[in-house]
Design a protein around this motif. Structure first.
Motif, mmCIF file in Angstrom:
data_model
loop_
_atom_site.group_PDB
_atom_site.id
_atom_site.type_symbol
_atom_site.label_atom_id
_atom_site.label_comp_id
_atom_site.label_asym_id
_atom_site.label_seq_id
_atom_site.Cartn_x
_atom_site.Cartn_y
_atom_site.Cartn_z
ATOM 1 N N THR A 291 0.975 -1.216 0.090
ATOM 2 C CA THR A 291 -0.102 -0.056 0.049
ATOM 3 C C THR A 291 0.786 1.217 -0.015
ATOM 4 N N THR A 293 0.995 5.409 0.231
ATOM 5 C CA THR A 293 0.341 6.337 0.602
ATOM 6 C C THR A 293 1.035 7.778 0.101
ATOM 7 N N LYS A 299 -4.360 6.656 -0.319
ATOM 8 C CA LYS A 299 -3.748 5.225 -0.502
ATOM 9 C C LYS A 299 -4.083 4.650 -1.530
ATOM 10 N N ARG A 300 -3.255 3.861 -2.258
ATOM 11 C CA ARG A 300 -3.375 2.917 -3.414
ATOM 12 C C ARG A 300 -2.752 1.632 -3.290
ATOM 13 N N GLU A 301 -3.248 0.649 -3.633
ATOM 14 C CA GLU A 301 -2.727 -0.704 -3.717
ATOM 15 C C GLU A 301 -1.806 -1.039 -5.025
ATOM 16 N N THR A 302 -0.642 -1.584 -4.779
ATOM 17 C CA THR A 302 0.063 -1.842 -5.851
ATOM 18 C C THR A 302 0.774 -3.200 -5.610
ATOM 19 N N GLN A 303 1.832 -3.645 -6.428
ATOM 20 C CA GLN A 303 2.626 -4.785 -6.183
ATOM 21 C C GLN A 303 3.779 -4.283 -6.734
#
Length: 344
Positions: A291, A293, A299-303
């Motif tokens: 996550t 920020t 917040k954003r989800e990524t990998q």
């Protein structure tokens, strides 16, 4: 002692992919190197390259050289030069081979050509990983009795078998786990677990007598017996796959939880996928989700990206499964990790 010569002649008949242009020599690579006892083409390449398995490229090997094999012995002097900007390692032509015998060294040891890869790393596994069809496996020879009422069978024990028809050495196996493709769920075979070696003492029509020569794990009454292959180290040539082959690690040999350097792993790729001994694959681990920020607090989800975490070297191939030796790893490797053409 039988003189054992391992040469580049064993490369005959193998096709090599086109050489890459990214073969970069280490900054501290020696311009001249004298081959010592115990060296291998792999270890020598380690003085020059980040990825020692690329030694065929460093030697600029081609089919003409394969048809006219050269030998590399202790005492040979190697020279590094560049042809059209690409590095090349070759035998020095301006000096004779230097031979320095230590008090413990025999002359024939100095006359033994060096191997391509470290035999001690792979030789113990060459005869052991086995993928079987359980139905066919069940119809073969098996141990029917031990030396007495003991449950444990040890080295030098006399045991009894049924179905053995030839003298010589046999290996004890028992059925292990199923090997399943993680994506298609196809059962690729059943791994047989190696127990030890046995030698035939007496052949009779009904019951055969054998002596246990060695025990690797355990030998038990009921184990299946398989004719031992000839114990010979094969001088495999490491090379990239010529086509885009991708697969996964489906098991770590002998049921271990994780693999590290010199562990043996099973892949869901076999002869039907054009896998051959000598192919080198990169091992890739999928990045973890995170996550992020930003400055505004959003917040954003990524990998995290998938990264190469090691490399492995195929040395035994069955129809649907192959076994490979982990050459290096940046951490523990697990079932489910991907394999593909290496980055370097």
């Amino acid at each position: 002692m039988r003189k054992r010569i391992i040469s580049l002649a064993l490369l005959m008949g193998l096709a090599f992919p086109a050489f890459s242009d990214d073969l970069t020599v280490k900054p501290d690579a020696p311009s001249r190197y004298t081959v010592a006892r115990g060296d291998t083409l792999w270890s020598i390449a380690g003085h020059y390259l980040k990825s020692p398995w690329r030694w065929p490229e460093l030697w600029r090997m081609n089919r003409d050289q394969v048809r006219n094999p050269h030998w590399i012995y202790p005492g040979n002097v190697l020279v590094l030069d560049y042809v059209n900007g690409r590095p090349r390692l070759s035998l020095a032509s301006d000096i004779q081979r230097e031979v320095k015998l230590s008090p413990q060294a025999r002359p024939e040891e100095q006359d033994r050509a060096i191997a391509s890869i470290p035999a001690e790393a792979i030789e113990p596994f060459l005869a052991r990983p086995l993928v079987v069809d359980p139905a066919q496996f069940a119809t073969g020879p098996r141990l029917v009795a031990g030396p007495d009422e003991r449950l444990t069978i040890t080295q030098s024990d006399r045991v009894y078998a049924s179905g053995v028809t030839e003298n010589g050495t046999w290996q004890a196996y028992r059925l292990g786990k199923q090997l399943v493709d993680p994506d298609s769920k196809e059962v690729l075979g059943v791994e047989a677990v190696y127990g030890g070696d046995l030698a035939v003492d007496k052949l009779r029509p009904d019951i055969q007598t054998l002596t246990v020569r060695s025990v690797a794990g355990e030998v038990l009454v009921g184990d299946h017996l398989v004719r031992a292959p000839k114990a010979a180290f094969v001088n495999y040539v490491p090379r990239r796959p010529e086509e885009d082959l991708r697969g996964k690690i489906i098991a770590v040999y002998q049921g271990l939880d994780g693999a590290a350097q010199y562990s043996t792993v099973a892949l869901n790729l076999g002869a039907r996928n054009h896998i051959e001994p000598g192919l080198v694959f990169g091992i890739y681990k999928k990045g973890n989700p995170i996550t992020i920020t930003d400055a505004a607090g959003k917040k954003r989800e990524t990998q995290l990206p998938t990264e190469q975490a090691g490399s492995l070297f195929v040395y035994r191939v069955f129809d649907k499964v192959s076994y490979a030796l982990v050459l290096d790893s940046l951490g523990a490797l697990y079932v489910g990790d991907s394999v593909a053409t290496p980055e370097d």
